[in-house]
Motif scaffolding. Structure first.
Motif, short mmCIF file in Angstrom:
data_model
loop_
_atom_site.label_atom_id
_atom_site.label_comp_id
_atom_site.label_asym_id
_atom_site.label_seq_id
_atom_site.Cartn_x
_atom_site.Cartn_y
_atom_site.Cartn_z
N ARG A 110 0.85 -1.10 -0.18
CA ARG A 110 -0.05 -0.11 0.03
C ARG A 110 1.01 1.13 0.06
NH1 ARG A 110 -1.71 -3.61 4.14
NH2 ARG A 110 -3.33 -4.51 3.48
N TRP A 111 0.51 2.13 -0.83
CA TRP A 111 1.30 3.46 -0.74
C TRP A 111 0.59 4.61 -0.85
CZ3 TRP A 111 1.19 7.28 -4.57
CH2 TRP A 111 0.38 6.92 -5.79
N ARG A 112 1.25 5.80 -0.22
CA ARG A 112 0.71 7.18 -0.36
C ARG A 112 2.10 8.13 -0.38
NH1 ARG A 112 -2.00 8.15 5.66
NH2 ARG A 112 -0.17 8.14 6.63
N LYS A 113 1.71 9.10 -1.18
CA LYS A 113 2.84 10.26 -1.08
C LYS A 113 2.17 11.44 -0.69
CE LYS A 113 5.64 12.58 -4.63
NZ LYS A 113 4.78 13.84 -4.81
N GLU A 114 2.77 11.90 0.34
CA GLU A 114 2.47 13.16 0.89
C GLU A 114 3.88 14.08 0.86
OE1 GLU A 114 -0.44 12.16 4.45
OE2 GLU A 114 1.66 11.19 4.83
N ASN A 115 3.52 15.16 0.02
CA ASN A 115 4.62 16.20 -0.33
C ASN A 115 5.80 15.30 -0.93
OD1 ASN A 115 3.08 18.29 0.68
ND2 ASN A 115 3.94 18.07 2.73
N ASN A 116 6.87 14.93 -0.43
CA ASN A 116 8.10 14.41 -1.10
C ASN A 116 8.26 13.19 -0.19
OD1 ASN A 116 8.55 16.27 -3.10
ND2 ASN A 116 9.93 17.27 -1.93
N LEU A 117 7.37 12.67 0.87
CA LEU A 117 7.54 11.62 1.62
C LEU A 117 6.71 10.34 0.84
CD1 LEU A 117 8.98 10.12 4.00
CD2 LEU A 117 6.93 10.78 5.41
N LEU A 118 7.16 9.32 0.41
CA LEU A 118 6.63 8.22 -0.05
C LEU A 118 6.58 7.20 0.83
CD1 LEU A 118 5.18 6.58 -2.37
CD2 LEU A 118 7.57 6.02 -3.24
N THR A 119 5.67 6.58 1.27
CA THR A 119 5.41 5.72 2.28
C THR A 119 4.74 4.31 1.54
OG1 THR A 119 4.80 7.04 3.97
CG2 THR A 119 4.51 4.70 4.56
N GLU A 120 5.54 3.13 1.86
CA GLU A 120 5.10 2.01 1.43
C GLU A 120 4.86 0.81 2.45
OE1 GLU A 120 7.51 2.07 -3.06
OE2 GLU A 120 7.99 0.67 -1.54
N LEU A 121 3.76 0.27 2.58
CA LEU A 121 3.46 -0.70 3.71
C LEU A 121 3.40 -1.99 2.73
CD1 LEU A 121 0.68 1.38 5.42
CD2 LEU A 121 3.14 1.02 6.03
N HIS A 122 4.46 -2.79 2.88
CA HIS A 122 4.41 -3.98 2.21
C HIS A 122 3.83 -5.07 2.81
CE1 HIS A 122 7.43 -2.93 -0.89
NE2 HIS A 122 7.47 -1.93 -0.18
N THR A 123 3.07 -6.04 2.17
CA THR A 123 2.24 -7.09 2.75
C THR A 123 2.92 -8.67 2.28
OG1 THR A 123 1.04 -7.38 0.65
CG2 THR A 123 0.22 -5.86 2.03
N MET A 124 2.40 -9.40 3.09
CA MET A 124 3.06 -10.81 3.01
C MET A 124 1.83 -11.66 2.52
SD MET A 124 5.57 -10.96 6.22
CE MET A 124 4.44 -10.58 7.51
N ASP A 125 2.21 -12.91 1.98
CA ASP A 125 1.24 -14.05 1.65
C ASP A 125 0.63 -14.49 3.10
OD1 ASP A 125 1.60 -13.82 -1.11
OD2 ASP A 125 2.93 -15.41 -0.93
N ALA A 126 1.33 -14.73 4.14
CA ALA A 126 0.91 -15.49 5.03
C ALA A 126 -0.08 -14.66 6.26
CB ALA A 126 2.16 -15.86 6.10
N ASN A 127 0.25 -13.31 6.20
CA ASN A 127 -0.70 -12.59 7.06
C ASN A 127 -0.73 -11.06 6.60
OD1 ASN A 127 1.71 -11.65 8.14
ND2 ASN A 127 1.43 -12.84 10.11
#
Length: 168
Positions: A110-127
Protein backbone atom coordinates in the motif's frame (compact mmCIF):
# COMPACT_ATOMS: atom_id res chain seq x y z
CA UNK A 1 -61.25 5.51 44.75
CA UNK A 2 -61.84 8.65 42.76
CA UNK A 3 -58.38 9.94 43.59
CA UNK A 4 -56.78 6.74 42.18
CA UNK A 5 -58.81 7.01 38.96
CA UNK A 6 -57.73 10.61 38.41
CA UNK A 7 -54.08 9.71 39.09
CA UNK A 8 -54.18 6.76 36.66
CA UNK A 9 -55.87 8.92 34.00
CA UNK A 10 -53.24 11.65 34.38
CA UNK A 11 -50.39 9.09 34.12
CA UNK A 12 -51.90 7.50 31.01
CA UNK A 13 -52.37 10.95 29.42
CA UNK A 14 -48.74 11.86 30.20
CA UNK A 15 -47.42 8.60 28.68
CA UNK A 16 -49.56 9.14 25.55
CA UNK A 17 -48.33 12.74 25.24
CA UNK A 18 -44.68 11.66 25.49
CA UNK A 19 -45.24 8.85 22.95
CA UNK A 20 -46.96 11.27 20.55
CA UNK A 21 -44.09 13.76 20.94
CA UNK A 22 -41.46 11.10 20.21
CA UNK A 23 -43.44 9.88 17.20
CA UNK A 24 -43.77 13.38 15.77
CA UNK A 25 -40.04 14.02 16.33
CA UNK A 26 -39.00 10.92 14.38
CA UNK A 27 -41.54 11.64 11.64
CA UNK A 28 -40.11 15.14 11.18
CA UNK A 29 -36.53 13.77 11.17
CA UNK A 30 -37.40 11.18 8.48
CA UNK A 31 -39.00 13.88 6.30
CA UNK A 32 -35.93 16.10 6.67
CA UNK A 33 -33.64 13.22 5.64
CA UNK A 34 -35.85 12.44 2.63
CA UNK A 35 -35.60 16.06 1.52
CA UNK A 36 -31.77 15.85 1.70
CA UNK A 37 -31.63 12.73 -0.49
CA UNK A 38 -31.06 13.13 -4.22
CA UNK A 39 -33.78 11.62 -6.32
CA UNK A 40 -32.74 9.42 -9.22
CA UNK A 41 -35.55 11.00 -11.28
CA UNK A 42 -33.84 14.40 -11.31
CA UNK A 43 -30.84 15.61 -13.23
CA UNK A 44 -28.79 16.07 -10.06
CA UNK A 45 -25.34 14.55 -9.92
CA UNK A 46 -24.02 12.97 -6.76
CA UNK A 47 -20.36 13.81 -6.26
CA UNK A 48 -18.38 11.28 -4.29
CA UNK A 49 -15.17 12.51 -2.77
CA UNK A 50 -12.84 9.69 -3.67
CA UNK A 51 -9.18 9.96 -2.83
CA UNK A 52 -6.88 10.53 -5.74
CA UNK A 53 -3.39 9.20 -6.19
CA UNK A 54 -0.56 11.40 -7.40
CA UNK A 55 -0.92 11.02 -11.19
CA UNK A 56 2.84 11.35 -11.67
CA UNK A 57 3.39 8.25 -9.50
CA UNK A 58 0.74 6.04 -11.11
CA UNK A 59 2.17 3.61 -13.63
CA UNK A 60 4.84 0.97 -14.14
CA UNK A 61 8.43 1.94 -13.29
CA UNK A 62 11.70 0.21 -14.18
CA UNK A 63 14.90 0.63 -12.18
CA UNK A 64 17.76 2.18 -14.16
CA UNK A 65 20.57 0.26 -12.39
CA UNK A 66 18.70 -3.07 -12.40
CA UNK A 67 16.34 -3.13 -15.41
CA UNK A 68 14.78 -6.37 -14.10
CA UNK A 69 13.37 -4.60 -11.00
CA UNK A 70 9.88 -3.17 -11.50
CA UNK A 71 7.46 -1.19 -9.35
CA UNK A 72 3.85 -0.47 -10.26
CA UNK A 73 1.85 2.23 -8.50
CA UNK A 74 -1.91 1.90 -8.97
CA UNK A 75 -4.60 4.45 -8.19
CA UNK A 76 -6.80 1.76 -6.58
CA UNK A 77 -7.50 2.84 -2.98
CA UNK A 78 -7.09 0.37 -0.13
CA UNK A 79 -10.52 -0.71 1.18
CA UNK A 80 -9.41 -0.38 4.80
CA UNK A 81 -7.69 3.00 4.52
CA UNK A 82 -8.52 5.04 1.44
CA UNK A 83 -5.55 7.36 1.98
CA UNK A 84 -3.38 4.48 0.70
CA UNK A 85 -3.30 2.97 -2.77
CA UNK A 86 -2.15 -0.43 -3.99
CA UNK A 87 1.14 -1.14 -5.72
CA UNK A 88 3.46 -4.05 -6.37
CA UNK A 89 7.08 -4.77 -7.14
CA UNK A 90 9.17 -7.69 -8.34
CA UNK A 91 12.71 -8.39 -9.44
CA UNK A 92 13.12 -10.73 -12.38
CA UNK A 93 16.82 -11.12 -11.46
CA UNK A 94 15.50 -13.10 -8.45
CA UNK A 95 13.47 -15.20 -10.91
CA UNK A 96 10.23 -13.57 -9.75
CA UNK A 97 7.83 -12.51 -12.48
CA UNK A 98 4.79 -10.28 -12.17
CA UNK A 99 2.54 -13.31 -12.76
CA UNK A 100 4.09 -15.04 -9.72
CA UNK A 101 2.70 -12.48 -7.25
CA UNK A 102 -0.36 -13.57 -5.27
CA UNK A 103 -3.01 -10.82 -5.29
CA UNK A 104 -2.24 -8.48 -2.34
CA UNK A 105 0.40 -10.91 -1.02
CA UNK A 106 4.20 -10.94 -1.26
CA UNK A 107 5.41 -8.19 -3.56
CA UNK A 108 2.32 -6.03 -3.01
CA UNK A 109 2.28 -2.84 -0.96
CA UNK A 110 0.00 0.00 0.00
CA UNK A 111 1.42 3.41 -0.81
CA UNK A 112 0.79 7.09 -0.35
CA UNK A 113 2.77 10.18 -1.22
CA UNK A 114 2.56 13.24 0.98
CA UNK A 115 4.66 16.10 -0.37
CA UNK A 116 8.02 14.40 -0.98
CA UNK A 117 7.55 11.51 1.47
CA UNK A 118 6.58 8.20 -0.12
CA UNK A 119 5.35 5.53 2.30
CA UNK A 120 5.07 1.90 1.23
CA UNK A 121 3.46 -0.68 3.53
CA UNK A 122 4.56 -4.06 2.14
CA UNK A 123 2.34 -7.11 2.64
CA UNK A 124 2.98 -10.85 2.97
CA UNK A 125 1.17 -13.95 1.72
CA UNK A 126 0.91 -15.45 5.20
CA UNK A 127 -0.68 -12.49 7.01
CA UNK A 128 -1.34 -8.80 6.64
CA UNK A 129 1.45 -7.54 8.87
CA UNK A 130 2.75 -4.51 6.96
CA UNK A 131 6.44 -3.75 6.68
CA UNK A 132 6.98 -0.02 6.24
CA UNK A 133 9.47 1.45 3.79
CA UNK A 134 9.88 5.20 3.71
CA UNK A 135 11.30 7.00 0.69
CA UNK A 136 12.16 10.58 0.02
CA UNK A 137 11.16 11.51 -3.53
CA UNK A 138 14.06 13.60 -4.81
CA UNK A 139 12.90 13.88 -8.42
CA UNK A 140 9.60 13.11 -10.17
CA UNK A 141 8.88 14.37 -13.67
CA UNK A 142 6.44 13.65 -16.44
CA UNK A 143 7.78 14.35 -19.88
CA UNK A 144 6.30 12.94 -23.06
CA UNK A 145 8.64 9.97 -23.41
CA UNK A 146 10.92 10.41 -20.40
CA UNK A 147 9.10 10.09 -17.06
CA UNK A 148 11.66 9.66 -14.30
CA UNK A 149 11.75 9.26 -10.53
CA UNK A 150 14.59 9.31 -8.01
CA UNK A 151 13.96 8.07 -4.47
CA UNK A 152 16.22 7.69 -1.45
CA UNK A 153 15.65 5.58 1.63
CA UNK A 154 14.84 7.89 4.55
CA UNK A 155 16.87 5.74 6.99
CA UNK A 156 19.83 4.95 4.70
CA UNK A 157 20.43 7.96 2.50
CA UNK A 158 23.06 6.04 0.54
CA UNK A 159 20.25 3.95 -0.96
CA UNK A 160 19.29 6.06 -3.94
CA UNK A 161 17.32 4.56 -6.82
CA UNK A 162 16.55 5.90 -10.29
CA UNK A 163 13.43 4.73 -12.12
CA UNK A 164 12.02 5.38 -15.58
CA UNK A 165 8.36 4.92 -16.41
CA UNK A 166 7.60 2.02 -18.72
CA UNK A 167 5.23 3.00 -21.50
CA UNK A 168 2.12 0.81 -21.77
Amino acid sequence: MKRETVLITVCIAAVLAVAAGVGIYYLVQDKAEENEMVSTDTESIAVLELPSADPLMVGKWQNAENPQWYKVYYDDPDDDDDSYFWGKEWDEADEVLEEDLMYHGNGWFRWRKENNLLTELHTMDANDLPIAKMWSVKHLTARAANDSMIVTNTERRAQCYHFAKVLP
